[in-house]
Structure formats: C-alpha cells, structure tokens
Motif scaffolding. Structure first.
Motif, short mmCIF file in Angstrom:
data_model
loop_
_atom_site.label_atom_id
_atom_site.label_comp_id
_atom_site.label_asym_id
_atom_site.label_seq_id
_atom_site.Cartn_x
_atom_site.Cartn_y
_atom_site.Cartn_z
N TRP A 248 -48.86 49.25 21.90
CA TRP A 248 -47.54 49.45 21.84
C TRP A 248 -46.42 48.24 22.13
O TRP A 248 -45.17 47.60 21.07
CB TRP A 248 -46.74 50.32 23.31
CG TRP A 248 -45.86 50.57 23.37
CD1 TRP A 248 -45.25 49.96 24.44
CD2 TRP A 248 -44.66 50.99 22.54
NE1 TRP A 248 -43.38 49.81 24.34
CE2 TRP A 248 -43.96 51.05 23.16
CE3 TRP A 248 -45.23 52.33 21.49
CZ2 TRP A 248 -42.49 52.46 23.09
CZ3 TRP A 248 -43.87 52.66 20.86
CH2 TRP A 248 -42.33 52.75 21.69
N LEU A 249 -46.85 47.37 23.29
CA LEU A 249 -46.42 45.56 23.00
C LEU A 249 -46.70 45.21 21.94
O LEU A 249 -45.18 44.25 21.82
CB LEU A 249 -47.30 45.16 24.51
CG LEU A 249 -46.79 45.55 25.75
CD1 LEU A 249 -47.80 45.11 27.24
CD2 LEU A 249 -45.71 46.15 25.95
N LEU A 250 -47.57 44.96 21.23
CA LEU A 250 -47.20 44.04 19.76
C LEU A 250 -46.66 44.36 18.78
O LEU A 250 -45.96 43.67 18.33
CB LEU A 250 -48.78 43.87 19.69
CG LEU A 250 -49.33 43.81 18.47
CD1 LEU A 250 -49.47 41.74 17.77
CD2 LEU A 250 -51.30 43.55 17.68
N ARG A 251 -46.85 46.29 18.71
CA ARG A 251 -45.17 46.32 17.23
C ARG A 251 -43.78 45.99 17.97
O ARG A 251 -43.66 45.74 17.51
CB ARG A 251 -45.98 47.96 17.98
CG ARG A 251 -44.76 48.83 16.59
CD ARG A 251 -43.55 48.86 17.59
NE ARG A 251 -42.41 49.84 16.86
CZ ARG A 251 -41.37 50.04 17.27
NH1 ARG A 251 -41.28 50.05 18.68
NH2 ARG A 251 -40.16 50.16 16.40
N ARG A 252 -44.23 46.05 19.55
CA ARG A 252 -42.72 45.77 19.62
C ARG A 252 -42.02 44.60 19.34
O ARG A 252 -41.32 44.26 19.29
CB ARG A 252 -42.45 45.49 21.12
CG ARG A 252 -41.85 47.32 21.90
CD ARG A 252 -42.08 47.85 23.37
NE ARG A 252 -41.06 47.24 24.00
CZ ARG A 252 -39.40 47.45 24.17
NH1 ARG A 252 -39.10 48.83 23.52
NH2 ARG A 252 -38.19 46.39 24.61
N TRP A 253 -43.43 43.36 19.76
CA TRP A 253 -43.26 41.50 19.39
C TRP A 253 -43.20 41.81 18.05
O TRP A 253 -42.26 41.00 17.86
CB TRP A 253 -44.49 40.97 20.49
CG TRP A 253 -44.10 39.89 19.90
CD1 TRP A 253 -43.26 38.85 21.09
CD2 TRP A 253 -45.05 38.86 19.14
NE1 TRP A 253 -43.90 37.33 20.58
CE2 TRP A 253 -44.41 37.76 19.50
CE3 TRP A 253 -45.46 39.36 17.80
CZ2 TRP A 253 -45.09 36.78 18.21
CZ3 TRP A 253 -46.54 38.55 16.69
CH2 TRP A 253 -46.49 36.85 18.09
N VAL A 254 -43.62 42.61 17.44
CA VAL A 254 -43.60 42.08 15.59
C VAL A 254 -42.81 42.01 15.43
O VAL A 254 -41.77 42.01 14.50
CB VAL A 254 -44.97 42.29 15.21
CG1 VAL A 254 -44.92 42.94 13.45
CG2 VAL A 254 -46.19 41.92 15.84
N TRP A 255 -42.21 43.67 16.10
CA TRP A 255 -40.68 44.42 15.59
C TRP A 255 -39.12 43.01 15.74
O TRP A 255 -38.55 43.42 14.83
CB TRP A 255 -40.48 46.56 16.17
CG TRP A 255 -39.43 46.31 15.44
CD1 TRP A 255 -38.69 46.41 16.49
CD2 TRP A 255 -39.03 47.39 14.63
NE1 TRP A 255 -36.80 47.69 15.89
CE2 TRP A 255 -37.39 47.71 14.85
CE3 TRP A 255 -39.47 47.21 13.66
CZ2 TRP A 255 -37.32 48.83 14.07
CZ3 TRP A 255 -38.92 47.96 12.13
CH2 TRP A 255 -37.22 48.70 12.96
N ALA A 256 -39.13 42.78 16.84
CA ALA A 256 -38.66 42.39 16.95
C ALA A 256 -38.34 40.98 16.63
O ALA A 256 -36.68 40.59 15.69
CB ALA A 256 -38.35 41.47 18.90
N ARG A 257 -39.71 40.47 15.87
CA ARG A 257 -39.52 39.29 15.07
C ARG A 257 -39.18 39.71 13.60
O ARG A 257 -38.49 38.31 13.16
CB ARG A 257 -40.77 38.26 15.65
CG ARG A 257 -41.07 37.31 16.41
CD ARG A 257 -41.99 37.16 17.85
NE ARG A 257 -41.32 36.35 18.98
CZ ARG A 257 -41.20 37.29 19.56
NH1 ARG A 257 -40.44 38.72 19.24
NH2 ARG A 257 -41.33 36.64 21.45
N GLY A 258 -39.73 41.03 13.27
CA GLY A 258 -39.27 40.96 11.74
C GLY A 258 -38.02 41.37 11.59
O GLY A 258 -37.23 41.13 10.39
N LEU A 259 -37.49 41.89 13.31
CA LEU A 259 -35.62 41.93 12.23
C LEU A 259 -34.47 41.02 12.57
O LEU A 259 -34.04 41.21 11.56
CB LEU A 259 -35.63 43.37 13.47
CG LEU A 259 -35.81 44.46 13.76
CD1 LEU A 259 -35.28 45.57 14.62
CD2 LEU A 259 -35.56 45.32 12.01
#
Length: 267
Positions: A248-259
């Motif tokens: 969950w934490l990894l997905r939030r981190w990747v999502w923020a940088r991807g956006l």
C-alpha cells in the motif's frame, strides 16, 4: 462514514452491472485457467504408479483435493488491473478518471470484487463436480473454510496492489505488462501451482517463505485439502497483512511520482 458507504454501494452496483454485462467473457476466462487441473492429472498418475500409492504423503485423492483447491483459490485471485493501467496510461485515457473525486484504484478494486462474487458460486459447483469425478478429499474441519476465504481475500488485496504498482510502471516504460508476466511465474511456482511447496528443495522453500505467494495460494489450498494447521493459517494471515501494508505504501509512492511525470507531459 455515511459518505463512504454511499460511495461503496454505488461502486458495487456499477461494477456488478458491468460484470453481469460481460458474464460470458468471464465464464470463458474461468474455463481457460486449467493449468491446475493439468498438474492434478500429472501428479495423480505419478502417485498411482508410486510404491504404496502415494508421494510425499499425498495419495491420488489427496492430490486431487490439493490441486482442485489451488484451482478454486487461483480463480479468486485473478487480477487484470495491471494490463488496464498499462493501456490507460499509454493511451491517455487515465486523464478523465483523474477528474473524479475518488482515487481510480477504488473503482478498479470494486470491479475485481464483483467479479469474484460472480465467479465463486459457479466455481463451487464445478469444484463439487470435479471432486465427484476424481474422488478428491477435502478437510472436515469446518473452521478451515472461513479461514480459506479470509486468506483468499487478503491474497486478492496483495495481488491487486502489486499488479497495480507494476501497471504504474507504464508512466516510465513503453509497456509494463511484461513485468506482470514475470511476476506471475514466481506467483505460480512459489504459490504451489505446479506442486505443493513441501516438494521443493529446502533452499527454494526458504526463499519462497519470504514472499507472499505461498500464503495466498498454496496455504489456503493446503487448508482445504487438510494439509495445513490453524497455526499456519494465522501465521499466513499475519504475513499477508504485512505485505499488504508494505505494498500500500509502495503503491502510494509510485502513484505520486507517476502522476507528476504524467502531468508534466500535458496529460
């Protein structure tokens, strides 16, 4: 909370309607997942010809119970969100979803839940039919059945998050689907789709136990087949909860940088 449950009901209703609209396609997907059944026939044949009519404590009927269980659980763990994200990001169709007041993740997750609600009754009927044909043995411990469903739900959440995170790699690559295909090989091998994990060399077992795969597929299957204990089920649930938090934490981190990258190119 009232707003949350209202959104949840709407997501469920919309996703269920979509699932029912494509029910024939879902049935085809279900029937195409036959690797477990092929492995069941292979191991049953090997056990029938082995001294004592068993291999590693598994009789042909026990192998039938185990592999039918992996078939059932693997159907409950089917996830396609990575491929959808790969397409949406590359084609730019993710942009309209970003305008909605809800993280797109929840819409995708609701679609997966309704798909499993549609699959489960059909899978149970097919399981009973195949069990009657093969003489498969299943556990008589009633507590094992809710434990299996709990582990399957946790496993679905874990797989959904890792597939979602891999799908987000399309922000930086031409295609992220190849990462999902490689991950599936580890999931199938370490999860016990080819053989019970106890049949593997000890070194492979030690590596596999550091991953979520044995606990989301092999463990619930072993519970149904009567080859695992309550203590193992509790341990597996704890491991999956730990992986769920980390992903969950990894997905939030990747999502923020991807956006940030997605918006920088004018999407």
């Amino acid at each position: 909370m009232a707003s949350f449950w209202r959104k949840a009901r709407v997501l469920w209703a919309v996703s269920l309607a979509s699932t029912l609209e494509y029910r024939a396609e879902t049935l085809i997907w279900m029937l195409s997942g036959t690797l477990n059944l092929v492995m069941m026939l292979v191991w049953m044949t090997q056990a029938q010809g082995a001294p004592g009519g068993q291999i590693g404590g598994y009789t042909p009927q026990a192998f039938a119970g185990y592999f039918l269980s992996t078939w059932l659980v693997s159907q409950l763990l089917v996830v396609w969100v990575g491929w959808e994200l790969d397409y949406k990001i590359r084609q730019g169709t993710l942009s309209p979803e970003l305008l909605r007041p809800l993280d797109p993740l929840w819409r995708d997750f609701a679609a997966h839940l309704t798909d499993k609600a549609f699959r489960l009754p059909i899978m149970l009927v097919l399981l009973l039919v195949f069990a009657a044909l093969t003489g498969a043995h299943f556990t008589e411990r009633l507590w094992a059945y809710p434990a299996v469903l709990t582990l399957a739900l946790l496993g679905l959440c874990v797989r959904f998050l890792w597939e979602y995170t891999l799908g987000l790699l399309a922000f930086w690559t031409e295609s992220s689907s190849s990462f999902s295909e490689v991950m599936w090989l580890f999931y199938a091998a370490f999860g016990g789709m080819f053989a019970p994990l106890s049949f593997y060399p000890q070194a492979v077992q030690d590596v596999a136990r550091w991953t979520p795969f044995p606990y989301m597929l092999g463990l619930p299957a072993a519970l149904l087949a009567g080859k695992a204990s309550a203590a193992e089920a509790l341990h597996g649930a704890g491991v999956l909860l730990g992986w769920l938090a980390a992903l969950w934490l990894l997905r939030r981190w990747v999502w923020a940088r991807g956006l940030a990258k997605y918006g920088a190119v004018g999407a």
